[in-house]
Scaffold this motif. Structure first.
Motif, PDB file in Angstrom:
ATOM      1  N   LYS A 242      -1.103   5.335   8.785  1.00 39.95           N
ATOM      2  CA  LYS A 242      -0.366   5.590   7.549  1.00 39.95           C
ATOM      3  C   LYS A 242       0.103   4.293   6.913  1.00 39.95           C
ATOM      4  O   LYS A 242       0.083   4.136   5.686  1.00 39.95           O
ATOM      5  CB  LYS A 242       0.824   6.505   7.839  1.00 39.95           C
ATOM      6  CG  LYS A 242       1.580   6.938   6.607  1.00 39.95           C
ATOM      7  CD  LYS A 242       2.690   7.919   6.955  1.00 39.95           C
ATOM      8  CE  LYS A 242       3.447   8.349   5.711  1.00 39.95           C
ATOM      9  NZ  LYS A 242       4.530   9.316   6.039  1.00 39.95           N
ATOM     10  N   ARG A 243       0.547   3.333   7.763  1.00 39.24           N
ATOM     11  CA  ARG A 243       0.995   2.044   7.226  1.00 39.24           C
ATOM     12  C   ARG A 243      -0.147   1.297   6.543  1.00 39.24           C
ATOM     13  O   ARG A 243       0.050   0.596   5.553  1.00 39.24           O
ATOM     14  CB  ARG A 243       1.582   1.173   8.341  1.00 39.24           C
ATOM     15  CG  ARG A 243       2.943   1.590   8.817  1.00 39.24           C
ATOM     16  CD  ARG A 243       3.617   0.468   9.593  1.00 39.24           C
ATOM     17  NE  ARG A 243       2.829   0.054  10.749  1.00 39.24           N
ATOM     18  CZ  ARG A 243       2.960   0.549  11.971  1.00 39.24           C
ATOM     19  NH1 ARG A 243       3.845   1.518  12.196  1.00 39.24           N
ATOM     20  NH2 ARG A 243       2.210   0.104  12.966  1.00 39.24           N
ATOM     21  N   ASN A 244      -1.351   1.449   7.104  1.00 35.83           N
ATOM     22  CA  ASN A 244      -2.499   0.741   6.548  1.00 35.83           C
ATOM     23  C   ASN A 244      -3.200   1.502   5.430  1.00 35.83           C
ATOM     24  O   ASN A 244      -4.143   0.990   4.830  1.00 35.83           O
ATOM     25  CB  ASN A 244      -3.513   0.444   7.663  1.00 35.83           C
ATOM     26  CG  ASN A 244      -3.077  -0.685   8.568  1.00 35.83           C
ATOM     27  OD1 ASN A 244      -3.307  -1.849   8.284  1.00 35.83           O
ATOM     28  ND2 ASN A 244      -2.424  -0.342   9.664  1.00 35.83           N
ATOM     29  N   ALA A 245      -2.763   2.742   5.191  1.00 44.24           N
ATOM     30  CA  ALA A 245      -3.389   3.544   4.145  1.00 44.24           C
ATOM     31  C   ALA A 245      -3.204   2.883   2.780  1.00 44.24           C
ATOM     32  O   ALA A 245      -2.118   2.469   2.403  1.00 44.24           O
ATOM     33  CB  ALA A 245      -2.783   4.947   4.131  1.00 44.24           C
ATOM     34  N   GLY A 246      -4.258   2.778   2.052  1.00 39.08           N
ATOM     35  CA  GLY A 246      -4.195   2.191   0.714  1.00 39.08           C
ATOM     36  C   GLY A 246      -4.266   0.677   0.693  1.00 39.08           C
ATOM     37  O   GLY A 246      -4.342   0.080  -0.386  1.00 39.08           O
ATOM     38  N   LYS A 247      -4.242   0.029   1.877  1.00 39.72           N
ATOM     39  CA  LYS A 247      -4.255  -1.437   1.904  1.00 39.72           C
ATOM     40  C   LYS A 247      -5.554  -1.992   1.336  1.00 39.72           C
ATOM     41  O   LYS A 247      -5.552  -2.941   0.554  1.00 39.72           O
ATOM     42  CB  LYS A 247      -4.045  -1.915   3.339  1.00 39.72           C
ATOM     43  CG  LYS A 247      -3.880  -3.416   3.478  1.00 39.72           C
ATOM     44  CD  LYS A 247      -3.573  -3.788   4.916  1.00 39.72           C
ATOM     45  CE  LYS A 247      -3.384  -5.290   5.067  1.00 39.72           C
ATOM     46  NZ  LYS A 247      -3.095  -5.649   6.486  1.00 39.72           N
ATOM     47  N   GLN A 248      -6.674  -1.377   1.737  1.00 36.51           N
ATOM     48  CA  GLN A 248      -7.970  -1.838   1.233  1.00 36.51           C
ATOM     49  C   GLN A 248      -8.086  -1.627  -0.265  1.00 36.51           C
ATOM     50  O   GLN A 248      -8.598  -2.489  -0.985  1.00 36.51           O
ATOM     51  CB  GLN A 248      -9.097  -1.110   1.956  1.00 36.51           C
ATOM     52  CG  GLN A 248     -10.475  -1.511   1.465  1.00 36.51           C
ATOM     53  CD  GLN A 248     -11.577  -0.771   2.203  1.00 36.51           C
ATOM     54  OE1 GLN A 248     -11.481  -0.546   3.395  1.00 36.51           O
ATOM     55  NE2 GLN A 248     -12.622  -0.393   1.483  1.00 36.51           N
ATOM     56  N   ALA A 249      -7.605  -0.486  -0.764  1.00 35.89           N
ATOM     57  CA  ALA A 249      -7.680  -0.216  -2.208  1.00 35.89           C
ATOM     58  C   ALA A 249      -6.853  -1.224  -2.992  1.00 35.89           C
ATOM     59  O   ALA A 249      -7.283  -1.704  -4.053  1.00 35.89           O
ATOM     60  CB  ALA A 249      -7.195   1.201  -2.494  1.00 35.89           C
ATOM     61  N   ARG A 250      -5.676  -1.578  -2.472  1.00 36.97           N
ATOM     62  CA  ARG A 250      -4.840  -2.569  -3.160  1.00 36.97           C
ATOM     63  C   ARG A 250      -5.498  -3.944  -3.146  1.00 36.97           C
ATOM     64  O   ARG A 250      -5.444  -4.686  -4.134  1.00 36.97           O
ATOM     65  CB  ARG A 250      -3.455  -2.624  -2.517  1.00 36.97           C
ATOM     66  CG  ARG A 250      -2.624  -1.384  -2.720  1.00 36.97           C
ATOM     67  CD  ARG A 250      -1.171  -1.614  -2.319  1.00 36.97           C
ATOM     68  NE  ARG A 250      -1.040  -1.914  -0.897  1.00 36.97           N
ATOM     69  CZ  ARG A 250      -0.886  -1.000   0.054  1.00 36.97           C
ATOM     70  NH1 ARG A 250      -0.892   0.285  -0.262  1.00 36.97           N
ATOM     71  NH2 ARG A 250      -0.741  -1.358   1.316  1.00 36.97           N
ATOM     72  N   ARG A 251      -6.125  -4.284  -2.025  1.00 41.72           N
ATOM     73  CA  ARG A 251      -6.803  -5.582  -1.933  1.00 41.72           C
ATOM     74  C   ARG A 251      -7.984  -5.637  -2.910  1.00 41.72           C
ATOM     75  O   ARG A 251      -8.176  -6.636  -3.614  1.00 41.72           O
ATOM     76  CB  ARG A 251      -7.287  -5.809  -0.500  1.00 41.72           C
ATOM     77  CG  ARG A 251      -7.874  -7.209  -0.284  1.00 41.72           C
ATOM     78  CD  ARG A 251      -8.529  -7.331   1.082  1.00 41.72           C
ATOM     79  NE  ARG A 251      -7.599  -7.046   2.154  1.00 41.72           N
ATOM     80  CZ  ARG A 251      -7.736  -6.036   3.004  1.00 41.72           C
ATOM     81  NH1 ARG A 251      -8.768  -5.203   2.878  1.00 41.72           N
ATOM     82  NH2 ARG A 251      -6.873  -5.837   3.968  1.00 41.72           N
ATOM     83  N   THR A 252      -8.767  -4.563  -2.951  1.00 40.35           N
ATOM     84  CA  THR A 252      -9.900  -4.520  -3.868  1.00 40.35           C
ATOM     85  C   THR A 252      -9.438  -4.628  -5.314  1.00 40.35           C
ATOM     86  O   THR A 252     -10.036  -5.349  -6.128  1.00 40.35           O
ATOM     87  CB  THR A 252     -10.683  -3.208  -3.659  1.00 40.35           C
ATOM     88  OG1 THR A 252     -11.174  -3.161  -2.323  1.00 40.35           O
ATOM     89  CG2 THR A 252     -11.847  -3.110  -4.629  1.00 40.35           C
TER      90      THR A 252
END
Length: 390
Positions: A242-252
């Protein structure tokens, strides 16, 4: 030109509880409206409102404006689904993906965004507070914050509705502003061609390559982490996921913003336009092996293209879209097309004139030339006729 500004709300625990109850009630009502629309086939705003408007007010305690926005949100979702089906976004008729999209009512998450108009939401821009309707009554003097330059634009040019959303325990309002567009450059001094790819996210005809090597490595690590956490399926693993959810989308998103800003700034500085490949439907057209499909489908090419387009409009830089067919096989010098022109991923060697260049750079020159070809003929909806060589 309409842009969206995100402001962060700073509610007290009591106010946050009221906002959460409001989102849940509105989205439960939207799910009811969606089921009614799916069952009866009534998916137009006025007709659906006649059927369920009173139910939404009585059963979920919605105000008149909130009930109307719930119905409109539902109808807009079905309209978007119809548009996606028409464009082939959900695959061909009879495919599993298409059947899954059309075989059940559209559902809304409990914390999905809810639109607010000026009757339900008022802004006190000098005090930087808002007054907002909730199912527990009107909540007043909720402070908000954001980037200073964006808050100044918000105070001067806010227009239309705003959306209330909750992300990772924080509350935001997405407000629309209307900016005057600068006049588009009527006589660009050529075009910068942009070749989008995986090894190099974007390569421009001016010689700039935005490498995707480190990004791809990081994204592969993210996929491996998600897979390992899903296998463990423990409470701590779920918390970490859950903590890592959305991290890749924000980085992209951050990478796409930086690349698009650089490309548009260069075009504006040199007085040129921007030529992009029309990549609509690329996921359906591409025939790749499974590992390559994962990489292709996980990168936001459409997002990068949209960022370039809106920043170009904001800067007055013209943008044209060209046919992407054979850009990787066509020689930018003699225009000879042959799949053997590209013996390796990064190497282009023309079998007709002997021209040698990096494959992505050659493709970007071809895109730039096609963009200029379309601009001088004023036929942006047409594509050039290509000479195919066996």
């Amino acid at each position: 030109m309409k842009l969206v500004i995100r402001v962060k709300l700073l509610p007290t625990p009591q106010q946050a509880s009221a906002l959460q109850a409001t989102l849940h009630a509105c989205n439960e009502a939207a799910n009811h409206a969606s089921r009614c629309a799916f069952t009866t086939g009534i998916k137009r705003n006025r007709e659906l409102r006649t059927q369920i408007y009173a139910q939404l007010k009585d059963r979920w305690g919605l105000g008149a404006q909130a009930a109307q926005h719930v119905i409109k949100k539902t109808c807009d979702a079905y309209a978007a689904l119809a548009g996606g089906l028409k464009a082939g976004t959900f695959g061909r008729p009879g495919s599993k993906r298409r059947a899954k999209a059309t075989g059940k009512p559209i559902t809304f998450r409990p914390d999905a965004a809810q639109p607010y108009d000026d009757r339900m939401l008022s802004w006190q821009t000098e005090q930087r507070t808002i007054s907002i309707w909730t199912v527990q009554g009107r909540m007043k003097r909720i402070p908000y914050t954001g980037q200073e330059d964006q808050l100044v634009l918000l105070a001067r040019r806010r227009q239309g509705e705003s959306d209330l959303i909750q992300q990772n325990g924080h509350w935001y309002l997405l407000a629309t502003i209307d900016l005057p567009e600068p006049p588009e450059n009527p006589a660009p001094q050529g075009f910068i061609g942009v070749d989008l790819g995986i090894e190099n996210i974007a390569t421009t005809s001016t010689g700039k390559r935005h490498s995707g090597r480190q990004t791809n490595r990081t994204r592969e690590n993210d996929r491996r982490l998600r897979r390992d956490l899903a296998k463990k399926n423990t409470r701590s693993a779920k918390r970490r996921a859950k903590r890592n959810a959305g991290k890749q989308a924000r980085r992209t998103r951050d990478i796409n913003h930086k690349i698009s800003k650089h490309i548009v700034a260069e075009a504006q500085r040199t007085g040129r336009g921007i030529a992009l490949e029309d990549l609509s439907g690329i996921r359906e057209r591409a025939r790749l092996k499974k590992p390559q499909r994962v990489t292709l489908n996980s990168w936001a090419f459409g997002q990068l293209g949209s960022f370039i387009a809106y920043k170009a409009r904001k800067a007055g830089v013209p943008v044209v879209y060209v046919n992407p067919a054979y850009t990787s096989q066509e020689c930018s010098q003699c225009h000879h097309i042959d799949k053997r022109n590209r013996p390796r991923q990064a190497v282009f060697t023309c079998r007709s004139c002997g021209f040698v260049e990096h494959a992505d750079l050659n493709a970007s020159h071809t895109i730039a030339q096609r963009g200029w070809w379309m601009w001088v003929r004023g036929a942006e909806s047409q594509v050039p006729v290509l000479r195919l060589v066996a």
